[in-house]
Design a protein around this motif. Sequence first.
Motif, PDB file in Angstrom:
ATOM      1  N   THR A 244       0.853  -1.182   0.000  1.00 30.20           N
ATOM      2  CA  THR A 244       0.000   0.000   0.000  1.00 30.20           C
ATOM      3  C   THR A 244       0.889   1.231   0.000  1.00 30.20           C
ATOM      4  N   ILE A 245       0.343   2.347  -0.498  1.00 34.46           N
ATOM      5  CA  ILE A 245       1.128   3.581  -0.529  1.00 34.46           C
ATOM      6  C   ILE A 245       0.835   4.429   0.693  1.00 34.46           C
TER       7      ILE A 245
ATOM      8  N   ALA B 109       6.142  -1.844   7.371  1.00 32.42           N
ATOM      9  CA  ALA B 109       6.498  -2.329   6.033  1.00 32.42           C
ATOM     10  C   ALA B 109       5.466  -1.940   4.983  1.00 32.42           C
ATOM     11  N   LYS B 110       4.336  -1.351   5.406  1.00 32.06           N
ATOM     12  CA  LYS B 110       3.257  -0.916   4.520  1.00 32.06           C
ATOM     13  C   LYS B 110       2.732  -2.068   3.673  1.00 32.06           C
ATOM     14  N   LYS B 111       2.471  -3.189   4.340  1.00 31.77           N
ATOM     15  CA  LYS B 111       1.953  -4.347   3.635  1.00 31.77           C
ATOM     16  C   LYS B 111       0.664  -4.823   4.298  1.00 31.77           C
ATOM     17  N   LEU B 112      -0.262  -5.306   3.485  1.00 35.41           N
ATOM     18  CA  LEU B 112      -1.518  -5.857   3.992  1.00 35.41           C
ATOM     19  C   LEU B 112      -1.613  -7.326   3.570  1.00 35.41           C
ATOM     20  N   THR B 113      -2.000  -8.178   4.518  1.00 36.78           N
ATOM     21  CA  THR B 113      -2.297  -9.562   4.163  1.00 36.78           C
ATOM     22  C   THR B 113      -3.794  -9.676   3.955  1.00 36.78           C
ATOM     23  N   VAL B 114      -4.201  -9.974   2.735  1.00 39.16           N
ATOM     24  CA  VAL B 114      -5.624 -10.036   2.435  1.00 39.16           C
ATOM     25  C   VAL B 114      -5.972 -11.417   1.896  1.00 39.16           C
TER      26      VAL B 114
ATOM     27  N   ILE C  17      -7.832  -2.915  -3.943  1.00 41.26           N
ATOM     28  CA  ILE C  17      -7.902  -1.643  -3.221  1.00 41.26           C
ATOM     29  C   ILE C  17      -8.182  -0.499  -4.189  1.00 41.26           C
ATOM     30  N   PRO C  18      -9.417  -0.402  -4.692  1.00 43.19           N
ATOM     31  CA  PRO C  18      -9.721   0.729  -5.575  1.00 43.19           C
ATOM     32  C   PRO C  18      -9.924   2.040  -4.836  1.00 43.19           C
ATOM     33  N   PHE C  19     -10.101   1.993  -3.478  1.00 44.14           N
ATOM     34  CA  PHE C  19     -10.378   3.232  -2.754  1.00 44.14           C
ATOM     35  C   PHE C  19      -9.129   3.825  -2.129  1.00 44.14           C
ATOM     36  N   GLU C  20      -7.953   3.344  -2.518  1.00 38.75           N
ATOM     37  CA  GLU C  20      -6.731   3.836  -1.891  1.00 38.75           C
ATOM     38  C   GLU C  20      -6.527   5.325  -2.139  1.00 38.75           C
ATOM     39  N   LYS C  21      -6.864   5.789  -3.349  1.00 33.61           N
ATOM     40  CA  LYS C  21      -6.590   7.194  -3.679  1.00 33.61           C
ATOM     41  C   LYS C  21      -7.500   8.142  -2.905  1.00 33.61           C
ATOM     42  N   TYR C  22      -8.743   7.686  -2.610  1.00 32.98           N
ATOM     43  CA  TYR C  22      -9.640   8.540  -1.828  1.00 32.98           C
ATOM     44  C   TYR C  22      -9.123   8.690  -0.400  1.00 32.98           C
ATOM     45  N   ILE C  23      -8.635   7.574   0.179  1.00 30.92           N
ATOM     46  CA  ILE C  23      -8.122   7.623   1.552  1.00 30.92           C
ATOM     47  C   ILE C  23      -6.844   8.450   1.601  1.00 30.92           C
TER      48      ILE C  23
ATOM     49  N   PHE D 225      -8.385   2.597   7.938  1.00 34.72           N
ATOM     50  CA  PHE D 225      -9.543   2.838   7.068  1.00 34.72           C
ATOM     51  C   PHE D 225      -9.491   1.931   5.846  1.00 34.72           C
ATOM     52  N   LEU D 226      -8.292   1.772   5.282  1.00 37.12           N
ATOM     53  CA  LEU D 226      -8.162   0.912   4.108  1.00 37.12           C
ATOM     54  C   LEU D 226      -8.516  -0.532   4.456  1.00 37.12           C
TER      55      LEU D 226
END
Lengths: 105, 94
Positions: free
Chosen positions: A47-48, A77-82, A94-100, A57-58
């Motif tokens: 994730t950025i 580490a800015k990593k998500l386990t999904v 994660i299409p909503f990353e830019k809104y957050i 939130f993400l």
Amino acid sequence: MGSNISRPFYAIAYIFALLYFIAMSALNVVYLSLKGTIQPEVKVIDTILKKEISQTFLANSITLTPGTLTIDVDNKAKKLTVSILTPRDQSAIIPFEKYIKGMFE
Amino acid sequence: MNTDITIITAIIFFVSGALLLVASFALLRFQKIPHMLYARLHILGVVDAACILLLVFLGKPIIALVAVLYFILTPVAVHSIAKSHYDGGAGDDY
């Protein structure tokens, strides 16, 4: 992106985008369940987002969307386990990353 | 005007009921596949969406407030279940 003035607009856009993606992916999960071709897998994505609140939130948005589900968040580490219902790209998870990003950072 | 609202509410209730029916069918349908628990949690996400829709359109403001609460509580619960399964060494148990 990121100035204080544009934040409320990003918040409103985020709410509508979240509702839209929840509806679309609910229909998608229903379609896949009826078709019978589900193939759950666990995946680690980058994730950025830097702040803890935006990562929370993400993660909550990912879990609210049917078909994707957050297992773990690594802040440093800015990593998500999904877990995802069918194999798909990172941008489809994660299409909503830019809104957050516009809302908090 | 009042009749229109009633018809829209009826359509939404019908759609929610259909979603719940398909989701409960899918919960029992998939057996003995890898990551079964995650698949069932994904399918329960459809139940969440249908219930949020029902709560919002039930026509009482206090119940719509419960729907807002739902948006905060559901991810926490689902995340707890998934994380405990992931960390607990249960592996690919069903």
